[in-house]
Design a protein around this motif. Structure first.
Motif, PDB file in Angstrom:
ATOM      1  N   ASP A 187     103.420  61.667  97.573  1.00  9.02           N
ATOM      2  CA  ASP A 187     103.367  60.137  97.535  1.00  9.02           C
ATOM      3  C   ASP A 187     104.486  59.569  96.739  1.00  9.02           C
ATOM      4  O   ASP A 187     104.448  59.895  95.604  1.00  9.02           O
ATOM      5  CB  ASP A 187     102.025  59.336  97.306  1.00  9.02           C
TER       6      ASP A 187
ATOM      7  N   GLN B 294     105.192  56.506  96.283  1.00 10.11           N
ATOM      8  CA  GLN B 294     104.716  54.996  95.983  1.00 10.11           C
ATOM      9  C   GLN B 294     105.622  54.153  97.048  1.00 10.11           C
ATOM     10  O   GLN B 294     105.554  52.954  96.805  1.00 10.11           O
ATOM     11  CB  GLN B 294     104.864  54.607  94.612  1.00 10.11           C
TER      12      GLN B 294
ATOM     13  N   ASP C 231      99.835  52.486  94.836  1.00 10.62           N
ATOM     14  CA  ASP C 231      98.187  52.315  94.818  1.00 10.62           C
ATOM     15  C   ASP C 231      97.877  50.694  94.701  1.00 10.62           C
ATOM     16  O   ASP C 231      98.448  50.267  93.795  1.00 10.62           O
ATOM     17  CB  ASP C 231      97.879  53.132  93.455  1.00 10.62           C
TER      18      ASP C 231
ATOM     19  N   SER D 286      93.937  55.191  95.400  1.00  8.89           N
ATOM     20  CA  SER D 286      94.946  56.110  94.976  1.00  8.89           C
ATOM     21  C   SER D 286      95.418  56.659  96.174  1.00  8.89           C
ATOM     22  O   SER D 286      94.871  57.671  96.872  1.00  8.89           O
ATOM     23  CB  SER D 286      94.458  57.147  93.817  1.00  8.89           C
TER      24      SER D 286
ATOM     25  N   GLN E 141      97.790  59.257  96.699  1.00  5.62           N
ATOM     26  CA  GLN E 141      97.801  60.405  96.342  1.00  5.62           C
ATOM     27  C   GLN E 141      96.568  61.171  96.594  1.00  5.62           C
ATOM     28  O   GLN E 141      96.585  62.261  97.178  1.00  5.62           O
ATOM     29  CB  GLN E 141      98.408  60.783  95.083  1.00  5.62           C
ATOM     30  N   ASP E 142      95.490  60.717  96.043  1.00  2.00           N
ATOM     31  CA  ASP E 142      94.246  61.103  96.167  1.00  2.00           C
ATOM     32  C   ASP E 142      93.926  61.043  97.468  1.00  2.00           C
ATOM     33  O   ASP E 142      93.154  62.022  98.062  1.00  2.00           O
ATOM     34  CB  ASP E 142      93.286  60.390  95.299  1.00  2.00           C
TER      35      ASP E 142
END
Length: 277
Positions: free
Chosen positions: A142, A144, A224, A234, A236-237
């Motif tokens: 990710d 962003q 995020d 999040s 990435q999570d």
């Protein structure tokens, strides 16, 4: 007689002082008016100059890229579907359509000059045939901004970097004076270094010494943030839950030119160079 002469002299002096007073009172207004005229003329000249720089011919945004073999296309589309399903569950929106690819360089070009660029690249590729073998990472990234599937390893990396530099140097000559939408929409936020790169190459990413080969799986994923239910997410999570085939290896199918959408996504392949050309 002396009194008359004295009175006359005094009146002349008074008239002269009054005239000087009027002149002095007008001077600031004249200066202000002059400054306004100069500013207006300079602004008009700059506006005219900018208009002259804009291309009078139809333009399109293109990407010079590696197209993927069928197996890599399928794997990319599968991963893109997994990313899309998770992101749109939190942020309902229509994802950007894209033909999976690995980008080498992007530019805005006058349509009439595209055949010239294709011919020039064809001549170069006849003597410089190279299609890299790529090993992909076993996880997604990710940024962003977008979701990438990044290349972990490149066989003959030096050859790829040399090819990339040569292609950029050939293609940059054909770019339009107009900025790409991806650049113009963020111009005010660019650093001095990024602006210098834009001046030289038209973009500030994917230039010589800064090649980051990857496949974009989702465009404009953003930072995020809270989702529609006010739950902080999040990204990435979120994408970390996706199973990626470890050690996925493939050889690029061909070098090609694609028509770009507003996000840098490839909407269509305009030309595909032969493997031996």
């Amino acid at each position: 007689m002396k009194s008359f002469a004295t009175d006359t002299k005094n009146r002349l002096v008074a008239d002269d002082e009054h005239q000087q007073s009027l002149t002095c009172n007008k001077t600031p207004h004249r200066k202000t008016f002059s400054c306004f005229c100069v500013f207006f003329i300079v602004f008009a000249l700059l506006s005219t100059f900018s208009m002259c720089l804009a291309s009078p011919f139809p333009t399109l945004e293109i990407g010079i890229l590696f197209s993927l073999p069928h197996r890599a296309q399928e794997e990319s589309q599968k991963l893109s579907g997994e990313v899309t399903r998770r992101l749109t569950a939190h942020f309902p929106e229509d994802p950007t359509k894209n033909i999976p690819h690995i980008s080498l360089f992007q530019l805005k070009i006058e349509e009439r000059r595209l055949p010239q660029l294709i011919e020039r690249l064809s001549v170069f590729l006849e003597k410089n045939t190279f299609l890299p073998t790529l090993t992909m990472r076993s996880s997604l990234t990710d940024t962003q901004e977008n979701i990438f599937w990044i290349v972990e390893k490149v066989d003959a990396e030096t050859r790829l970097n040399d090819l990339h530099t040569s292609i950029v140097e050939i293609a940059r000559v054909y770019r339009s004076s107009d900025l790409m939408e991806q650049v113009s929409s963020t111009l005010g936020a660019l650093s001095l270094d990024q602006r210098k790169k834009v001046e030289n190459y038209g973009i500030f990413w994917g230039i010589p010494g800064n090649l980051n080969p990857h496949i974009t799986l989702f465009y404009d994923s953003g930072v995020d943030r809270k989702d529609q239910n006010k739950t902080f997410v999040s990204i990435q999570d979120l994408i970390g839950e996706i199973a990626v085939t470890p050690g996925f290896v493939f050889t690029a199918e061909s070098l090609a030119i694609g028509k770009l959408g507003r996000a840098g996504n490839v909407e269509a392949i305009l030309h595909r160079f032969d493997r031996g050309a």
